[in-house]
Design a protein around this motif. Structure first.
Motif, PDB file in Angstrom:
ATOM      1  N   ILE A  29      -4.597 -28.955 -15.480  1.00 40.05           N
ATOM      2  CA  ILE A  29      -4.407 -29.808 -14.296  1.00 40.05           C
ATOM      3  C   ILE A  29      -4.043 -28.986 -13.073  1.00 40.05           C
ATOM      4  N   ILE A  30      -3.126 -28.013 -13.257  1.00 36.85           N
ATOM      5  CA  ILE A  30      -2.727 -27.117 -12.174  1.00 36.85           C
ATOM      6  C   ILE A  30      -2.695 -25.685 -12.722  1.00 36.85           C
ATOM      7  N   THR A  31      -2.885 -24.727 -11.841  1.00 38.02           N
ATOM      8  CA  THR A  31      -2.927 -23.339 -12.284  1.00 38.02           C
ATOM      9  C   THR A  31      -1.551 -22.744 -12.478  1.00 38.02           C
ATOM     10  N   ASP A  32      -0.556 -23.252 -11.738  1.00 36.12           N
ATOM     11  CA  ASP A  32       0.784 -22.671 -11.780  1.00 36.12           C
ATOM     12  C   ASP A  32       1.731 -23.605 -11.033  1.00 36.12           C
ATOM     13  N   LEU A  33       3.019 -23.278 -11.065  1.00 36.53           N
ATOM     14  CA  LEU A  33       4.004 -23.957 -10.227  1.00 36.53           C
ATOM     15  C   LEU A  33       4.303 -23.023  -9.062  1.00 36.53           C
ATOM     16  N   ASN A  34       3.557 -23.189  -7.989  1.00 35.47           N
ATOM     17  CA  ASN A  34       3.633 -22.268  -6.855  1.00 35.47           C
ATOM     18  C   ASN A  34       3.459 -23.054  -5.554  1.00 35.47           C
ATOM     19  N   PRO A  35       3.458 -22.397  -4.401  1.00 30.39           N
ATOM     20  CA  PRO A  35       3.339 -23.134  -3.137  1.00 30.39           C
ATOM     21  C   PRO A  35       2.098 -24.012  -3.017  1.00 30.39           C
ATOM     22  N   VAL A  67       9.613 -21.413 -10.500  1.00 25.65           N
ATOM     23  CA  VAL A  67       8.759 -21.402  -9.312  1.00 25.65           C
ATOM     24  C   VAL A  67       8.148 -20.010  -9.199  1.00 25.65           C
ATOM     25  N   SER A  68       6.847 -19.949  -8.961  1.00 21.54           N
ATOM     26  CA  SER A  68       6.148 -18.678  -8.819  1.00 21.54           C
ATOM     27  C   SER A  68       5.816 -18.417  -7.347  1.00 21.54           C
ATOM     28  N   LYS A  69       6.174 -17.234  -6.886  1.00 16.51           N
ATOM     29  CA  LYS A  69       5.779 -16.723  -5.565  1.00 16.51           C
ATOM     30  C   LYS A  69       6.096 -17.677  -4.404  1.00 16.51           C
ATOM     31  N   PRO A  70       7.345 -18.130  -4.296  1.00 22.09           N
ATOM     32  CA  PRO A  70       7.701 -18.927  -3.114  1.00 22.09           C
ATOM     33  C   PRO A  70       7.614 -18.080  -1.852  1.00 22.09           C
ATOM     34  N   SER A  71       7.345 -18.706  -0.723  1.00 22.63           N
ATOM     35  CA  SER A  71       7.301 -17.927   0.517  1.00 22.63           C
ATOM     36  C   SER A  71       8.706 -17.570   0.988  1.00 22.63           C
ATOM     37  N   LYS A  72       9.703 -18.356   0.585  1.00 21.05           N
ATOM     38  CA  LYS A  72      11.093 -18.082   0.958  1.00 21.05           C
ATOM     39  C   LYS A  72      12.025 -18.385  -0.205  1.00 21.05           C
ATOM     40  N   THR A 102      12.141 -12.330  -2.520  1.00 19.69           N
ATOM     41  CA  THR A 102      11.472 -13.043  -3.604  1.00 19.69           C
ATOM     42  C   THR A 102      11.163 -12.146  -4.806  1.00 19.69           C
ATOM     43  N   SER A 103      11.189 -10.824  -4.606  1.00 19.67           N
ATOM     44  CA  SER A 103      10.989  -9.910  -5.731  1.00 19.67           C
ATOM     45  C   SER A 103      12.166  -9.901  -6.698  1.00 19.67           C
ATOM     46  N   CYS A 104      13.272 -10.566  -6.335  1.00 26.34           N
ATOM     47  CA  CYS A 104      14.441 -10.624  -7.226  1.00 26.34           C
ATOM     48  C   CYS A 104      14.298 -11.715  -8.283  1.00 26.34           C
ATOM     49  N   ILE A 105      13.296 -12.577  -8.153  1.00 23.01           N
ATOM     50  CA  ILE A 105      13.190 -13.753  -9.022  1.00 23.01           C
ATOM     51  C   ILE A 105      12.801 -13.361 -10.445  1.00 23.01           C
ATOM     52  N   THR A 106      13.530 -13.920 -11.418  1.00 17.30           N
ATOM     53  CA  THR A 106      13.237 -13.703 -12.832  1.00 17.30           C
ATOM     54  C   THR A 106      13.428 -15.017 -13.588  1.00 17.30           C
ATOM     55  N   GLY A 107      13.161 -14.962 -14.893  1.00 14.73           N
ATOM     56  CA  GLY A 107      13.329 -16.132 -15.734  1.00 14.73           C
ATOM     57  C   GLY A 107      14.773 -16.366 -16.124  1.00 14.73           C
ATOM     58  N   CYS A 230      15.914 -24.144  11.943  1.00 19.40           N
ATOM     59  CA  CYS A 230      15.904 -22.686  12.135  1.00 19.40           C
ATOM     60  C   CYS A 230      14.560 -22.060  11.778  1.00 19.40           C
ATOM     61  N   MET A 231      13.800 -22.744  10.905  1.00 20.52           N
ATOM     62  CA  MET A 231      12.530 -22.199  10.395  1.00 20.52           C
ATOM     63  C   MET A 231      11.717 -23.352   9.830  1.00 20.52           C
ATOM     64  N   SER A 232      10.426 -23.164   9.687  1.00 22.92           N
ATOM     65  CA  SER A 232       9.634 -24.163   8.976  1.00 22.92           C
ATOM     66  C   SER A 232       9.826 -23.948   7.480  1.00 22.92           C
ATOM     67  N   LEU A 233      10.003 -25.038   6.758  1.00 23.24           N
ATOM     68  CA  LEU A 233      10.108 -25.010   5.304  1.00 23.24           C
ATOM     69  C   LEU A 233       8.780 -25.472   4.727  1.00 23.24           C
ATOM     70  N   HIS A 234       8.295 -24.772   3.705  1.00 23.82           N
ATOM     71  CA  HIS A 234       6.985 -25.054   3.139  1.00 23.82           C
ATOM     72  C   HIS A 234       7.091 -25.426   1.665  1.00 23.82           C
ATOM     73  N   PRO A 235       6.101 -26.139   1.146  1.00 26.83           N
ATOM     74  CA  PRO A 235       6.106 -26.453  -0.283  1.00 26.83           C
ATOM     75  C   PRO A 235       6.298 -25.188  -1.120  1.00 26.83           C
ATOM     76  N   GLY A 236       7.187 -25.282  -2.085  1.00 26.60           N
ATOM     77  CA  GLY A 236       7.478 -24.136  -2.935  1.00 26.60           C
ATOM     78  C   GLY A 236       8.635 -23.279  -2.468  1.00 26.60           C
ATOM     79  N   ASP A 237       9.076 -23.455  -1.209  1.00 25.30           N
ATOM     80  CA  ASP A 237      10.263 -22.729  -0.750  1.00 25.30           C
ATOM     81  C   ASP A 237      11.477 -23.183  -1.558  1.00 25.30           C
TER      82      ASP A 237
END
Length: 317
Positions: A29-35, A67-72, A102-107, A230-237
């Motif tokens: 249905i979806i490729t991943d949980l990402n933005p 969450v995979s590869k959030p922009s923020k 975002t490189s700090c994210i782990t399981g 302060c900033m735009s928030l996007h899906p997956g942030d």
């Protein structure tokens, strides 16, 4: 709805947890949980399917970051009244915002690596949330419309880099493995009491942190509204929202992670995380051994077609 990612690092599959606690494969249905997929349209698509028809994944598979590869990856500092009181600090008049790289994210069960030369690695159990649609200058009374769901976070922090190595907190918050998230996202409709959740963190079986999200100085709707100004928030942030008392730096004497410890944390209805803490030197040794093994395997694979035919008695099929 509980959404998660399962599988080895780099090959995780999106999944949901059904009413029997089975992991149902969502990759058709979806490729991943990402933005690209963490939005309200995706939730409606999943709600429309017969979950019982989806393949069941092995529950023993590794659980990846939810969450995979959030922009923020945004952090909020000093956002619990009792945590501010613990440090004899004034209550902030506005949210304190910092970034976790975002490189700090782990399981949720991956190891925490103590940075090279660190003597001040600390822990923080926190409530996290993920944005489900673009938000710019959102009013407080509409702010929750932009929140897709909630999850557990360990805002691992290196206090010396955070407070003594320059004017910003970011460098002490963003080391590799300093952002374990998950095990799963629970959608907002299934967690109406998100501002009244108990939270805890243990180190080697000893309770270090106990708290409740009702102690937040700035609640979720205020944080979403403020950040969107302060900033735009996007899906997956994603955002972690502050921690209760009991961090290592405020103990007498201070107590920090060196390596070899086990850290367990949890929040009501959001599951638990369990981490082994690894000193940098040991992690470097492990990484080098894995690299040598991988290079050796690759070399054998490369040479096999050339070498094997020279072995007496070898027959190619």
């Amino acid at each position: 709805m509980k959404l998660l990612r399962v599988g080895n690092i780099g090959s995780e599959k999106p999944a949901l947890i059904d009413n029997e606690n089975k992991y149902r494969d969502l990759s058709s249905i979806i490729t991943d949980l990402n933005p690209d997929t963490l939005n309200f349209e995706t939730l409606e698509k999943i709600k429309a399917i017969n979950v019982s028809k989806l393949p069941v994944l092995d529950s023993n598979l590794r659980i990846g970051a939810c969450v995979s590869k959030p922009s923020k990856f945004i952090g909020i500092g000093l956002n619990f009244k009792d945590h501010a009181e613990e440090q004899n600090l004034p209550i902030p008049k506005e949210p304190i915002i910092f970034s976790k790289f975002t490189s700090c994210i782990t399981g949720p069960n991956d190891p925490i690596i103590v940075p090279k030369g660190s003597n001040h690695t600390d822990w923080e159990v926190e409530l996290g949330f993920v944005i489900g649609k673009k938000a710019i200058n959102v009013n407080i009374d509409r702010a929750l419309d932009y929140v897709l769901g909630f999850f557990l976070v360990n805002d691992v922090s290196e206090r010396n880099y955070q407070k003594n190595r320059g004017l910003t907190w970011d460098k002490g918050k963003g080391f590799d493995t300093f952002g374990p998230i998950g095990p799963y996202i629970i959608t907002k409709d299934e967690l109406p009491d998100f501002q009244k959740l108990n939270m805890f963190l243990d180190v080697n079986g000893k309770r270090m942190q106990t708290g409740n999200t009702e102690q937040m100085i700035f609640d979720i709707k205020n944080l979403v509204s403020y950040m969107s100004s302060c900033m735009s928030l996007h899906p997956g942030d994603i955002c972690c929202t502050g921690t209760p008392p009991g961090v290592g730096e405020n103990m007498k004497p201070p107590y920090f992670l060196k390596g070899g410890e086990e850290v367990v944390l949890g929040i009501d209805k959001l599951g638990q995380q369990k981490h082994k803490v690894v000193p940098f030197k040991d992690w470097f040794k492990i990484s080098m051994i894995e690299l040598i093994i991988a290079l050796g395997a690759g070399l054998i694979s490369f040479l096999s077609p050339c070498v094997l035919p020279l072995i007496p008695g070898y027959i190619s099929y």
